[in-house]
Motif scaffolding. Structure first.
Motif, PDB file in Angstrom:
ATOM      1  N   ARG A 314       0.824  -1.211   0.000  1.00  0.00           N
ATOM      2  CA  ARG A 314       0.000   0.000   0.000  1.00  0.00           C
ATOM      3  C   ARG A 314       0.858   1.261   0.000  1.00  0.00           C
ATOM      4  O   ARG A 314       0.581   2.220  -0.726  1.00  0.00           O
ATOM      5  N   GLN A 315       1.914   1.267   0.831  1.00  0.00           N
ATOM      6  CA  GLN A 315       2.791   2.433   0.882  1.00  0.00           C
ATOM      7  C   GLN A 315       3.547   2.615  -0.433  1.00  0.00           C
ATOM      8  O   GLN A 315       3.722   3.740  -0.909  1.00  0.00           O
ATOM      9  N   LEU A 316       3.992   1.511  -1.026  1.00  0.00           N
ATOM     10  CA  LEU A 316       4.674   1.600  -2.317  1.00  0.00           C
ATOM     11  C   LEU A 316       3.754   2.198  -3.369  1.00  0.00           C
ATOM     12  O   LEU A 316       4.160   3.073  -4.136  1.00  0.00           O
ATOM     13  N   ARG A 317       2.517   1.745  -3.408  1.00  0.00           N
ATOM     14  CA  ARG A 317       1.564   2.275  -4.394  1.00  0.00           C
ATOM     15  C   ARG A 317       1.311   3.766  -4.173  1.00  0.00           C
ATOM     16  O   ARG A 317       1.150   4.522  -5.143  1.00  0.00           O
ATOM     17  N   ARG A 318       1.255   4.193  -2.920  1.00  0.00           N
ATOM     18  CA  ARG A 318       1.007   5.602  -2.620  1.00  0.00           C
ATOM     19  C   ARG A 318       2.159   6.474  -3.123  1.00  0.00           C
ATOM     20  O   ARG A 318       1.941   7.507  -3.767  1.00  0.00           O
ATOM     21  N   ILE A 319       3.392   6.044  -2.848  1.00  0.00           N
ATOM     22  CA  ILE A 319       4.554   6.799  -3.327  1.00  0.00           C
ATOM     23  C   ILE A 319       4.654   6.717  -4.846  1.00  0.00           C
ATOM     24  O   ILE A 319       4.991   7.699  -5.524  1.00  0.00           O
ATOM     25  N   TRP A 320       4.360   5.547  -5.390  1.00  0.00           N
ATOM     26  CA  TRP A 320       4.416   5.343  -6.843  1.00  0.00           C
ATOM     27  C   TRP A 320       3.510   6.336  -7.570  1.00  0.00           C
ATOM     28  O   TRP A 320       3.902   6.924  -8.591  1.00  0.00           O
ATOM     29  N   ALA A 321       2.319   6.533  -7.057  1.00  0.00           N
ATOM     30  CA  ALA A 321       1.336   7.404  -7.711  1.00  0.00           C
ATOM     31  C   ALA A 321       1.803   8.858  -7.776  1.00  0.00           C
ATOM     32  O   ALA A 321       1.356   9.623  -8.640  1.00  0.00           O
ATOM     33  N   ARG A 322       2.713   9.241  -6.889  1.00  0.00           N
ATOM     34  CA  ARG A 322       3.237  10.612  -6.908  1.00  0.00           C
ATOM     35  C   ARG A 322       4.227  10.840  -8.035  1.00  0.00           C
ATOM     36  O   ARG A 322       4.459  11.988  -8.437  1.00  0.00           O
ATOM     37  N   HIS A 323       4.837   9.756  -8.520  1.00  0.00           N
ATOM     38  CA  HIS A 323       5.927   9.900  -9.493  1.00  0.00           C
ATOM     39  C   HIS A 323       5.623   9.307 -10.869  1.00  0.00           C
ATOM     40  O   HIS A 323       6.277   9.677 -11.850  1.00  0.00           O
ATOM     41  N   GLU A 324       4.699   8.377 -10.955  1.00  0.00           N
ATOM     42  CA  GLU A 324       4.430   7.701 -12.221  1.00  0.00           C
ATOM     43  C   GLU A 324       2.976   7.892 -12.648  1.00  0.00           C
ATOM     44  O   GLU A 324       2.070   7.950 -11.806  1.00  0.00           O
ATOM     45  N   LYS A 325       2.764   7.981 -13.953  1.00  0.00           N
ATOM     46  CA  LYS A 325       1.419   8.187 -14.478  1.00  0.00           C
ATOM     47  C   LYS A 325       0.648   6.883 -14.633  1.00  0.00           C
ATOM     48  O   LYS A 325      -0.582   6.893 -14.713  1.00  0.00           O
ATOM     49  N   VAL A 326       1.360   5.767 -14.712  1.00  0.00           N
ATOM     50  CA  VAL A 326       0.705   4.472 -14.885  1.00  0.00           C
ATOM     51  C   VAL A 326       0.905   3.631 -13.633  1.00  0.00           C
ATOM     52  O   VAL A 326       1.774   3.906 -12.808  1.00  0.00           O
ATOM     53  N   SER A 327       0.104   2.581 -13.499  1.00  0.00           N
ATOM     54  CA  SER A 327       0.189   1.714 -12.328  1.00  0.00           C
ATOM     55  C   SER A 327       1.465   0.882 -12.359  1.00  0.00           C
ATOM     56  O   SER A 327       2.088   0.721 -13.417  1.00  0.00           O
ATOM     57  N   PRO A 328       1.874   0.306 -11.225  1.00  0.00           N
ATOM     58  CA  PRO A 328       3.074  -0.547 -11.208  1.00  0.00           C
ATOM     59  C   PRO A 328       2.980  -1.714 -12.187  1.00  0.00           C
ATOM     60  O   PRO A 328       3.982  -2.057 -12.834  1.00  0.00           O
ATOM     61  N   SER A 329       1.811  -2.321 -12.312  1.00  0.00           N
ATOM     62  CA  SER A 329       1.679  -3.475 -13.210  1.00  0.00           C
ATOM     63  C   SER A 329       1.842  -3.062 -14.665  1.00  0.00           C
ATOM     64  O   SER A 329       2.495  -3.766 -15.446  1.00  0.00           O
ATOM     65  N   VAL A 330       1.271  -1.923 -15.044  1.00  0.00           N
ATOM     66  CA  VAL A 330       1.418  -1.438 -16.424  1.00  0.00           C
ATOM     67  C   VAL A 330       2.875  -1.076 -16.691  1.00  0.00           C
ATOM     68  O   VAL A 330       3.430  -1.405 -17.744  1.00  0.00           O
ATOM     69  N   TRP A 331       3.510  -0.394 -15.740  1.00  0.00           N
ATOM     70  CA  TRP A 331       4.922  -0.022 -15.901  1.00  0.00           C
ATOM     71  C   TRP A 331       5.792  -1.260 -16.029  1.00  0.00           C
ATOM     72  O   TRP A 331       6.696  -1.309 -16.860  1.00  0.00           O
ATOM     73  N   ARG A 332       5.501  -2.271 -15.233  1.00  0.00           N
ATOM     74  CA  ARG A 332       6.313  -3.490 -15.245  1.00  0.00           C
ATOM     75  C   ARG A 332       6.199  -4.213 -16.579  1.00  0.00           C
ATOM     76  O   ARG A 332       7.193  -4.681 -17.139  1.00  0.00           O
ATOM     77  N   ARG A 333       4.981  -4.294 -17.105  1.00  0.00           N
ATOM     78  CA  ARG A 333       4.798  -4.956 -18.410  1.00  0.00           C
ATOM     79  C   ARG A 333       5.528  -4.199 -19.508  1.00  0.00           C
ATOM     80  O   ARG A 333       6.175  -4.801 -20.370  1.00  0.00           O
ATOM     81  N   ALA A 334       5.442  -2.874 -19.481  1.00  0.00           N
ATOM     82  CA  ALA A 334       6.107  -2.063 -20.510  1.00  0.00           C
ATOM     83  C   ALA A 334       7.616  -2.210 -20.421  1.00  0.00           C
ATOM     84  O   ALA A 334       8.301  -2.323 -21.442  1.00  0.00           O
TER      85      ALA A 334
END
Length: 348
Positions: A314-334
């Motif tokens: 949950r904390q990773l997702r919260r910080i992630w949303a501040r810096h990336e426009k796409v979700s972690p799963s979308v970023w990982r696939r790309a």
């Protein structure tokens, strides 16, 4: 190895197994008219790495065993071009002054490259060295760059290449091409990170007083060297400690003590010199660590979060949303697809 810096277990685990090496083997193609900094800059990076942590073996090959280099200075000790190059982790091709190119020697090098490029895991060019790859027909369909004054010439020599003029270096498969002169240092630092990990590259950058490292279009080292454009040794000592173990719990009082400052002065000094708060700096490193693990491991996001120091997903997702426009799963696939595409084109 005696006198070499030991790498922590966490630092070792951040490096792909296939890219760790006790000895780096590099060949340098030496051609008449060579631009001095195109050679010396990248070699200084390797020399620093050799002194700090690893063994570096460099061999120099070319069409001539000696050649004029810088005013009255002459370079000698160059081995003749071997019929077959021994396997190398890197083949470095420095640029040349265009009015000093010797046509016969140039053609000999082009023919040699056609036959021997396959024996190097990575080919790195500085400045007009990219033109030599074009002459050898090795850039078809590849992204590449060179000095801004040579972009049109590169496009003419390699009409099917994806020539880019908006970057200082670019990677496509096993080809690293750079814009020239000082950018050879940036490119070699980037390659050193690929070969040995960010910790060694960071140490080399600091040794060379390159606290603000420029990147090409590959931002992998950005977080590790961001905020290092200062000369306060106390803060560098603190930043080194955080970089070595970003997932560790870091308390302001502990960091301030290490910097020999009061907590208040440490906060102000850190913000003044790095441009960010201490917490922001730590989170940036943890986020980069998470991205590395997402790219290099099949771990779940929860495990990545724990290993990166976020505590939970949950904390990773919260910080992630501040810096990336796409979700972690979308970023990982790309990111995975990009690596797959580069791998598929590496040896064409």
């Amino acid at each position: 190895m005696s006198g070499k810096t030991r790498v922590s277990e966490e630092q070792q685990n951040s490096q792909p197994l296939s890219q760790r090496a006790n000895t780096l083997r590099i060949a340098v193609l030496m051609m008449p008219g060579q631009v001095p900094l195109d050679l010396v800059g990248p070699l200084q990076v390797l020399q620093c790495a050799d002194r700090l942590s690893i063994d570096v073996e460099v061999c120099y090959v070319g069409p001539k065993t000696a050649m004029p280099w810088l005013g009255p200075l002459t370079l000698s000790g160059i081995d003749p071009l071997p019929e077959q190059l021994l396997p190398q982790q890197l083949l470095l091709i420095p640029g040349q002054y265009r009015n000093s190119v010797e046509p016969l020697a140039q053609q000999e090098c082009v023919s040699w490259l056609k036959a021997n490029a396959c024996y190097a895991e990575t080919l790195m060019t500085v400045c007009s060295g990219t033109l030599l790859l074009a002459d050898a027909g090795l850039l078809e369909g590849r992204r590449c760059t060179t000095h801004h004054t040579l972009i049109e010439q590169l496009q003419t020599k390699a009409p099917k290449a994806k020539v880019q003029s908006d970057c200082i270096f670019i990677e496509d498969g096993r080809y690293l091409t750079s814009a020239g002169i000082s950018t050879g240092i940036d490119t070699m630092l980037y390659w050193l990170t690929r070969a040995c990990g960010h910790s060694l590259a960071l140490a080399v950058a600091r040794e060379m007083v390159l606290y603000l490292r420029r990147s090409g279009q590959e931002p992998q080292l950005g977080a590790w060297l961001e905020g290092r454009n200062h000369v306060d040794e106390r803060l560098h000592r603190v930043q080194d400690a955080i970089c070595a173990a970003p997932s560790q719990t870091w308390r302001i009082e502990t960091l301030a003590t290490q910097a020999a400052m009061s907590e208040r002065h440490f906060r102000r000094r850190f913000k003044s010199l790095t441009g960010m708060l201490v917490g922001e700096y730590i989170m940036g490193l943890r986020l980069q660590r998470a991205k590395t693990l997402m790219t290099e491991t099949p771990w779940t996001l929860a495990r990545v979060a724990e290993a990166s120091g976020f505590g939970d997903e949950r904390q990773l997702r919260r910080i992630w949303a501040r810096h990336e426009k796409v979700s972690p799963s979308v970023w990982r696939r790309a990111s995975s697809q990009k690596l797959l595409d580069l791998g598929n084109t590496s040896y064409h």
